[in-house]
Design a protein around this motif. Sequence first.
Motif, PDB file in Angstrom:
ATOM      1  N   SER A 138       0.823  -1.216   0.000  1.00 10.45           N
ATOM      2  CA  SER A 138       0.000   0.000   0.000  1.00 10.45           C
ATOM      3  C   SER A 138       0.852   1.258   0.000  1.00 10.45           C
ATOM      4  N   VAL A 139       0.279   2.320  -0.536  1.00  6.13           N
ATOM      5  CA  VAL A 139       0.892   3.649  -0.481  1.00  6.13           C
ATOM      6  C   VAL A 139      -0.198   4.617  -0.049  1.00  6.13           C
ATOM      7  N   GLU A 140       0.051   5.305   1.056  1.00  8.76           N
ATOM      8  CA  GLU A 140      -0.919   6.255   1.624  1.00  8.76           C
ATOM      9  C   GLU A 140      -2.294   5.609   1.783  1.00  8.76           C
ATOM     10  N   ASN A 141      -2.281   4.416   2.376  1.00  9.46           N
ATOM     11  CA  ASN A 141      -3.492   3.667   2.734  1.00  9.46           C
ATOM     12  C   ASN A 141      -4.303   3.177   1.544  1.00  9.46           C
ATOM     13  N   THR A 142      -3.733   3.212   0.360  1.00 14.72           N
ATOM     14  CA  THR A 142      -4.386   2.642  -0.818  1.00 14.72           C
ATOM     15  C   THR A 142      -3.622   1.402  -1.243  1.00 14.72           C
ATOM     16  N   LEU A 143      -4.319   0.270  -1.390  1.00 16.83           N
ATOM     17  CA  LEU A 143      -3.677  -0.985  -1.758  1.00 16.83           C
ATOM     18  C   LEU A 143      -3.464  -1.047  -3.273  1.00 16.83           C
ATOM     19  N   TYR A 144      -2.210  -1.238  -3.648  1.00 16.38           N
ATOM     20  CA  TYR A 144      -1.852  -1.329  -5.065  1.00 16.38           C
ATOM     21  C   TYR A 144      -1.269  -2.678  -5.452  1.00 16.38           C
ATOM     22  N   GLY A 145      -0.726  -3.437  -4.480  1.00 14.13           N
ATOM     23  CA  GLY A 145      -0.005  -4.646  -4.840  1.00 14.13           C
ATOM     24  C   GLY A 145      -0.381  -5.855  -4.002  1.00 14.13           C
ATOM     25  N   VAL A 146      -0.435  -7.018  -4.659  1.00 14.87           N
ATOM     26  CA  VAL A 146      -0.625  -8.308  -3.995  1.00 14.87           C
ATOM     27  C   VAL A 146       0.701  -9.052  -4.036  1.00 14.87           C
ATOM     28  N   TYR A 147       1.208  -9.422  -2.869  1.00 15.93           N
ATOM     29  CA  TYR A 147       2.474 -10.163  -2.824  1.00 15.93           C
ATOM     30  C   TYR A 147       2.214 -11.632  -3.126  1.00 15.93           C
ATOM     31  N   PHE A 148       2.635 -12.031  -4.308  1.00 15.47           N
ATOM     32  CA  PHE A 148       2.384 -13.393  -4.784  1.00 15.47           C
ATOM     33  C   PHE A 148       3.527 -14.335  -4.403  1.00 15.47           C
ATOM     34  N   LYS A 149       4.731 -13.919  -4.627  1.00 13.97           N
ATOM     35  CA  LYS A 149       5.909 -14.760  -4.357  1.00 13.97           C
ATOM     36  C   LYS A 149       6.754 -14.090  -3.286  1.00 13.97           C
ATOM     37  N   ALA A 150       7.145 -14.855  -2.280  1.00 11.35           N
ATOM     38  CA  ALA A 150       7.944 -14.311  -1.188  1.00 11.35           C
ATOM     39  C   ALA A 150       9.280 -15.022  -1.104  1.00 11.35           C
ATOM     40  N   ALA A 151      10.209 -14.392  -0.428  1.00 10.82           N
ATOM     41  CA  ALA A 151      11.505 -15.014  -0.136  1.00 10.82           C
ATOM     42  C   ALA A 151      11.721 -14.955   1.372  1.00 10.82           C
ATOM     43  N   HIS A 152      12.243 -16.022   1.912  1.00  6.45           N
ATOM     44  CA  HIS A 152      12.622 -16.066   3.333  1.00  6.45           C
ATOM     45  C   HIS A 152      14.124 -15.847   3.373  1.00  6.45           C
ATOM     46  N   LYS A 153      14.528 -14.658   3.786  1.00  6.62           N
ATOM     47  CA  LYS A 153      15.936 -14.276   3.693  1.00  6.62           C
ATOM     48  C   LYS A 153      16.658 -14.371   5.036  1.00  6.62           C
ATOM     49  N   SER A 154      16.158 -15.246   5.896  1.00  7.40           N
ATOM     50  CA  SER A 154      16.810 -15.466   7.191  1.00  7.40           C
ATOM     51  C   SER A 154      17.109 -16.946   7.368  1.00  7.40           C
ATOM     52  N   THR A 155      17.769 -17.521   6.368  1.00  7.06           N
ATOM     53  CA  THR A 155      18.138 -18.930   6.394  1.00  7.06           C
ATOM     54  C   THR A 155      19.628 -19.072   6.105  1.00  7.06           C
ATOM     55  N   VAL A 156      20.293 -19.921   6.884  1.00  7.81           N
ATOM     56  CA  VAL A 156      21.709 -20.225   6.678  1.00  7.81           C
ATOM     57  C   VAL A 156      21.798 -21.675   6.222  1.00  7.81           C
ATOM     58  N   TRP A 157      22.303 -21.883   5.023  1.00  9.01           N
ATOM     59  CA  TRP A 157      22.359 -23.211   4.421  1.00  9.01           C
ATOM     60  C   TRP A 157      23.719 -23.844   4.679  1.00  9.01           C
ATOM     61  N   TYR A 158      23.702 -25.161   4.879  1.00 11.53           N
ATOM     62  CA  TYR A 158      24.946 -25.838   5.243  1.00 11.53           C
ATOM     63  C   TYR A 158      24.974 -27.272   4.720  1.00 11.53           C
ATOM     64  N   SER A 159      26.177 -27.800   4.686  1.00 18.79           N
ATOM     65  CA  SER A 159      26.387 -29.198   4.351  1.00 18.79           C
ATOM     66  C   SER A 159      26.388 -30.007   5.648  1.00 18.79           C
TER      67      SER A 159
END
Length: 440
Positions: A138-159
């Motif tokens: 939203s911008v100034e309380n008007t909804l303009y966008g639907v979040y379709f695809k998200a990323a989880h950017k708090s993951t640490v990958w390991y072997s």
Amino acid sequence: MTRRLILAGCTALTLALGATACGGGPVTTPNGGDKSLNGQTITVAGVWSGAEQKNFQKVLDAFTAKTGAKAQFVSTGDNVSTVVGSKIEGGNAPDVVMVPQVGVLQQFAKNGWLTPLSKTAEKSVDTDFASVWKHYGSVENTLYGVYFKAAHKSTVWYSPDTLDQAGVKAPKTYAEMLKAGQAVSDSGVSAFAVAGEDGWTLTDWFENIYLSQAGPQTYDQLAGHSIPWTDPSVVRALTTLGKLFADKQLIAGGQKGALSTDFPGSVEKVFGPEPEAGMVYEGDFVAGVAKDQFGRKIGEDAAFFPFPAVDDGDAPVVSGGDAAVALEDGKNKKAAMAFVEFLATPEAAAVWAEAGGFLSPNKKLDLKSYGDDTTRQTAKSLIDAGDSVRFDMSDQAPAAFGGTKGAGEWKLLQDFLRDPSDPKGTAARLEDAATKAYKG
């Protein structure tokens, strides 16, 4: 990612009948699946290419099967703002844009380029998404966008093999992670692969540390530039990050090696045929590279732990995402809005979830739609975080500061990786760059 095909029949039935989503109840879909948009065509622009574009095409095909409207995808490359702006000026605006940055969505809205979303789309967002996603769309309380695809950017990958050989387990705190990293380094490979050639990965390192140390409210203040980058909280986070950057034993190739390693290269250093490091920090999308390029089995020889809590803070959950917006200058507004409404449903999310390489912020999407347990775990973590999720800070900033290669935050954090000895000086330079970008 390793996928099971238990839901394939369900998807086919869903697309044919338009009645239910896999594992859920009735779903409101555009035009009731009555093919009332037959013969119409929309253009959808976004950054995706390769496997992501191929999987998104399945979503476009599902929309066509339901409504009769054709949907054509146009890849913009990374510079969405410039490409879409030039298309609008040339009278060839796309109907829908998948916007990957909050700052760009805000820019488009302030330029008058966006159509406010329909009541149908807004109702879906209100009921099926945590309120934080409506805030970022939203911008100034008007909804303009639907979040379709998200990323989880708090993951640490390991072997798992590498950590087992070092005699360490997945850490719960940042201090434990550095201690585990030292044990990995002592066992014969570096602790972390850092993709310093791509400045955006360094902003993600900073943001996770900052969110945990400073807390959500201060994070929001810095993201909106209502406090300066010279604030003590910034210096503290840079000091914490600098201790890691300065330790050449912990980083594969040291600072010089990190600065010549791009994101795929950092994943290769952990999961490639000749591993050089035990861990790589980045988002859930690491799994796709580890599987598709290096044949790793997710959950078996490639695993993750949540980015750990720093000092006395909470574990951070930083996210990113792509929001569907409808353009005012699009040639087919009715079909465009129907498509955005479709993307707000769990039915649309299930199509890509089954294909892999995807997370949805839609709470109504059945976790069984994801093809493996590791992705389900990641998706559940994102959903469970609710309104404590914070969007990638650099994506909220003007592109000149937070999203331009060789400039702004990206370059200054690369300079900091090269020489992390002066956190206060780096904070001052970040503030100078931010001030210029926000004024612009």
